[in-house]
Motif scaffolding. Structure first.
Motif, mmCIF file in Angstrom:
data_model
loop_
_atom_site.group_PDB
_atom_site.id
_atom_site.type_symbol
_atom_site.label_atom_id
_atom_site.label_comp_id
_atom_site.label_asym_id
_atom_site.label_seq_id
_atom_site.Cartn_x
_atom_site.Cartn_y
_atom_site.Cartn_z
ATOM 1 N N ASP A 16 0.799 -1.237 0.000
ATOM 2 C CA ASP A 16 0.000 0.000 0.000
ATOM 3 C C ASP A 16 0.826 1.279 0.000
ATOM 4 O O ASP A 16 0.276 2.363 0.074
ATOM 5 N N GLY A 18 2.436 2.254 -2.484
ATOM 6 C CA GLY A 18 2.258 2.873 -3.790
ATOM 7 C C GLY A 18 3.065 2.282 -4.937
ATOM 8 O O GLY A 18 3.212 2.912 -5.985
ATOM 9 N N THR A 21 0.984 1.900 -8.214
ATOM 10 C CA THR A 21 0.687 3.217 -8.768
ATOM 11 C C THR A 21 1.944 3.817 -9.403
ATOM 12 O O THR A 21 1.903 4.371 -10.501
ATOM 13 N N LEU A 43 2.339 -6.530 -12.032
ATOM 14 C CA LEU A 43 1.751 -7.062 -10.811
ATOM 15 C C LEU A 43 0.355 -7.629 -11.003
ATOM 16 O O LEU A 43 -0.616 -7.041 -10.554
ATOM 17 N N ARG A 50 -2.671 -9.287 -1.605
ATOM 18 C CA ARG A 50 -3.009 -8.015 -0.985
ATOM 19 C C ARG A 50 -3.325 -8.226 0.489
ATOM 20 O O ARG A 50 -2.865 -7.479 1.346
ATOM 21 N N ASN A 133 6.811 8.843 -0.992
ATOM 22 C CA ASN A 133 5.605 8.898 -1.830
ATOM 23 C C ASN A 133 4.432 9.560 -1.102
ATOM 24 O O ASN A 133 4.456 9.743 0.098
ATOM 25 N N ASP A 136 1.380 14.451 -2.005
ATOM 26 C CA ASP A 136 0.198 15.277 -2.280
ATOM 27 C C ASP A 136 -0.795 15.254 -1.127
ATOM 28 O O ASP A 136 -1.687 16.093 -1.042
ATOM 29 N N LEU A 137 -0.654 14.297 -0.216
ATOM 30 C CA LEU A 137 -1.622 14.190 0.878
ATOM 31 C C LEU A 137 -1.281 15.161 2.005
ATOM 32 O O LEU A 137 -0.120 15.314 2.374
HETATM 33 P P1 GDP Z 1 1.054 -1.088 -3.499
HETATM 34 O O1 GDP Z 1 0.378 -2.011 -2.555
HETATM 35 O O2 GDP Z 1 2.384 -0.666 -2.981
HETATM 36 O O3 GDP Z 1 1.124 -1.579 -4.911
HETATM 37 O O4 GDP Z 1 0.164 0.256 -3.473
HETATM 38 P P2 GDP Z 1 -0.803 0.880 -4.549
HETATM 39 O O5 GDP Z 1 -0.050 1.435 -5.686
HETATM 40 O O6 GDP Z 1 -1.901 -0.062 -4.854
HETATM 41 O O7 GDP Z 1 -1.341 2.108 -3.707
HETATM 42 C C1 GDP Z 1 -2.077 1.947 -2.518
HETATM 43 C C2 GDP Z 1 -3.076 3.066 -2.380
HETATM 44 O O8 GDP Z 1 -2.400 4.303 -2.251
HETATM 45 C C3 GDP Z 1 -3.977 3.214 -3.596
HETATM 46 O O9 GDP Z 1 -5.261 3.542 -3.153
HETATM 47 C C4 GDP Z 1 -3.341 4.350 -4.386
HETATM 48 O O10 GDP Z 1 -4.278 5.064 -5.150
HETATM 49 C C5 GDP Z 1 -2.797 5.213 -3.266
HETATM 50 N N1 GDP Z 1 -1.639 5.995 -3.694
HETATM 51 C C6 GDP Z 1 -0.496 5.531 -4.246
HETATM 52 N N2 GDP Z 1 0.353 6.541 -4.475
HETATM 53 C C7 GDP Z 1 -0.271 7.665 -4.058
HETATM 54 C C8 GDP Z 1 0.096 9.059 -4.011
HETATM 55 O O11 GDP Z 1 1.172 9.483 -4.419
HETATM 56 N N3 GDP Z 1 -0.820 9.913 -3.484
HETATM 57 C C9 GDP Z 1 -2.021 9.508 -3.021
HETATM 58 N N4 GDP Z 1 -2.847 10.421 -2.537
HETATM 59 N N5 GDP Z 1 -2.387 8.228 -3.037
HETATM 60 C C10 GDP Z 1 -1.527 7.317 -3.551
#
Ligand code: GDP
Length: 601
Positions: A16, A18, A21, A43, A50, A133, A136-137
């Motif tokens: 989670d 990111g 993404t 992935l 997950r 990462n 923006d939040l």
């Molecule tokens: P992974 O488990 O590392 O692959 O994580 P994901 O890419 O699925 O991201 C997990 C959550 O964080 C998702 O809901 C994404 O939309 C959110 N997310 C990832 N990067 C960012 C970011 O830079 N900003 C925001 N606000 N949300 C992000």
């Protein structure tokens, strides 16, 4: 092909934070794929992954990036699973790279799980790039996270970028930083040397057989070459080489510095062992790449069909899973209590849980898992030495000369404030021996122990996490067998021995654990029409007992004279319930009772 413009990096990230993404953004930025089928490409993860917070299997990805200075680069990006059961696979993926991206969610900070992988990356001499990462939040704590990354790997701020994988901010800066800081693969070997390619993963494909994921360190490999796997000693003719762009694309040659795949008529995943070195069979290198290890199962457990008639289905399910899981091993076994089933070897408890869950979800089979056990060795009085993978095989005390159990070297990385509690856990509760403490960065220490493997495979990880508020992480390695005072406990339910509940334990804990276990079983087994005694035997003596009181009323009595459909429904329901029960003598025992030992604290 110019290896000076290749960069190979692994991504290390907590679930989670990111990763997916970020990969999507990178694919977009490098125009590697049309947006429509973006998500499935990289992935292709299962739900299970997950839930458990790990990636089990994913493709490497190759992209082309034109730098700000106008130079074209080839980037290969690899994923790494974040769990201790898969440490060896992670170490091989890292060995395939020159750099790693440590991706950290600025709202969460550095999570302990990523610490171990980061240290593995440092051990492999990788250049680490920090990526903070989600900037923006509003809740992002960028400065704090920066300090944590500094602390963790001691990297300076100029190797850390702040990004938003969501908006794309900072992502091209991240790629620029990779190009600038991560060395090209040229130092590790040249195209003019003899072929040396590392197997870092492999996947089974129904139509094409085994697809080997490889990093070429020296030389080149192409279609129709004869290749030799140095550890397994087997050779094959190459039918295709290619890269992941991100779908599989055939190319003519895969050469030193590149990451891609080889297809060579390999039938079984066990033939393409992770960590093995591929060379040219006609012109072999004399020395394989370092770091190859034979991965062996650490724990064994019995796996039985929920109902005996599903034995064949269970066998088929295990065979299917094995196609893609080289570390899964199983042999048929027969338990007087549970009938026909399998003894299955796993890398660890997470691996065990994944296999069980997949059988239930993907093959729709209810299964009974028995208590996992490590492999013990026993020397008998007649001089024979036996291996015990199933506690019920543990010989009677009178035949035993001595028993040996596997020991590990255990390292726990933790902030110093949890040191006392963690030493206590390993030393007092888990029979470990504390050796010494060393420093790791500004606010972390490493505690070194030697400890029986049996003590760390159950709840050690969870307890360590709880005691350290999630911050400690651990790593262990088998160091050999040591003599130990071990005894077998056998459980009798309603006077019948239930072999599937037998377990092996250190003498010093026999009473305590037997007591807890019979109490737990009393809670887990439903009441019957009659009283059920539960007894724990050790060396021919009862050392603990409990009793399940008889039920007073027949459930069906409620329905006498009542309407028929209701009665039918109740019977149906009971039948459903039965599927999850096993009859041992007169007693119905629910599945979870067979894992009661894992549930006591
Ligand atoms: P992974 O488990 O590392 O692959 O994580 P994901 O890419 O699925 O991201 C997990 C959550 O964080 C998702 O809901 C994404 O939309 C959110 N997310 C990832 N990067 C960012 C970011 O830079 N900003 C925001 N606000 N949300 C992000």
């Amino acid at each position: 092909y110019d290896p000076n413009f290749i960069r190979n990096v692994a991504i290390i990230a907590h679930i989670d934070h990111g990763k997916t993404t970020l990969m999507d953004r990178i694919l977009e930025l490098t125009h590697s794929i049309d947006e429509r089928n973006m998500r499935e490409q990289f992935l292709d993860s299962m739900d299970l992954e997950r839930e458990k917070g790990i990636t089990i299997k994913s493709h490497p990805v190759k992209v082309f990036y034109t730098s700000k200075k106008g130079q074209d680069y080839e980037l290969n990006i690899l994923d790494t699973p974040g769990h201790i059961d898969f440490t060896y696979e992670v170490s091989r993926s890292l060995a395939a790279c020159e750099g790693a991206i440590l991706l950290v969610d600025a709202t969460q900070g550095v999570q302990a799980q990523t610490v171990t992988n980061t240290y593995l990356a440092l051990e492999n001499d990788l250049e680490i790039i920090g990526a903070i990462n989600k900037i923006d939040l509003p809740s992002a704590n960028v400065e704090e996270t920066l300090l944590e990354i500094n602390d963790l790997v001691g990297i300076d701020s100029d190797s850390i970028v702040k990004i938003s994988a969501k908006t794309g901010e900072g992502v091209s800066e991240l790629l620029e930083l990779i190009i600038e800081k991560v060395p090209p693969p040229t130092l590790k070997g040249s195209i003019n040397d003899k072929l040396k390619a590392l197997v870092f993963d492999a996947k089974y494909d129904k139509y094409r057989g085994i697809i080997v994921y490889t990093r070429v360190f020296a030389g080149t490999v192409k279609k129709e070459d004869n290749i030799l796997f140095m550890a397994s000693g087997k050779s094959y003719e190459v039918s295709e080489v290619g890269v992941f762009h991100p779908e599989m694309v055939e190319i003519d040659n895969l050469s030193a510095g590149e990451i891609g795949y080889i297809i060579a008529g390999i039938k079984e995943i066990q033939e393409a062992k992770v960590g093995d070195t591929i060379t040219n069979a006609q012109d072999p290198t004399d020395k394989p790449l370092p770091g190859y290890k034979e991965v062996k199962p650490m724990v064994y457990a019995g796996l039985y069909p929920g109902l005996p008639e599903y034995y064949e289905d269970l066998r088929k399910a295990l065979e299917k899973l094995k196609l893609n899981d080289a570390s899964l091993v199983f042999l048929p076994e027969n338990s007087p209590a549970l009938g026909y089933g399998f003894r299955v070897g796993f890398l660890g408890l997470l691996h065990m849980e994944i296999v069980k869950e997949r059988i239930q979800r993907e093959f729709d089979l209810a299964v009974i898992l028995t208590v996992p056990s490590v492999i013990y060795n026993a020397k008998l009085k007649n001089g024979e030495v036996i291996q015990i993978t199933n506690p019920s095989q543990f010989p009677d005390q009178e035949y035993i000369e001595s028993v040996y159990e596997p020991y590990c070297k255990l390292d726990i990385i933790t902030p110093p404030e949890f040191m006392g509690d963690l030493i206590n856990l390993a030393q007092v509760e888990k029979r470990g021996e504390f050796l010494y403490v060393s420093n790791a960065g500004k606010n972390r220490v490493v505690l070194h122990f030697e400890i029986p493997l049996a003590e760390i495979i159950f709840d050690f990880f969870d307890k360590m996490k709880a005691l350290s508020k999630g911050y400690a992480s651990m790593d262990y390695e088998l160091i050999g067998y040591r003599e130990s005072k071990l005894v077998k406990i056998e459980i009798y339910i309603n006077k019948e021995k239930v072999d599937a509940l037998s377990y092996i334990v250190h003498e010093s804990k026999a009473y305590e654990i037997a007591r807890k276990l019979v109490d737990k079983l009393k809670d887990l087994i439903p009441r019957h029409q009659f009283e059920i005694p539960i007894q724990a035997y050790c060396k021919g003596k009862i050392i603990a007992r409990s009793t399940i009181k008889a039920l007073r009323k027949d459930v069906l009595q409620k329905c006498y004279g009542g309407d028929v459909t209701r009665k039918m429904k109740l019977l149906e329901k009971q039948k459903e319930g039965k599927k999850r029960m096993r009859e041992i003598g007169e007693v119905s025992i629910p599945q979870e009772a067979f894992l009661a030992l894992l549930k006591i604290d």
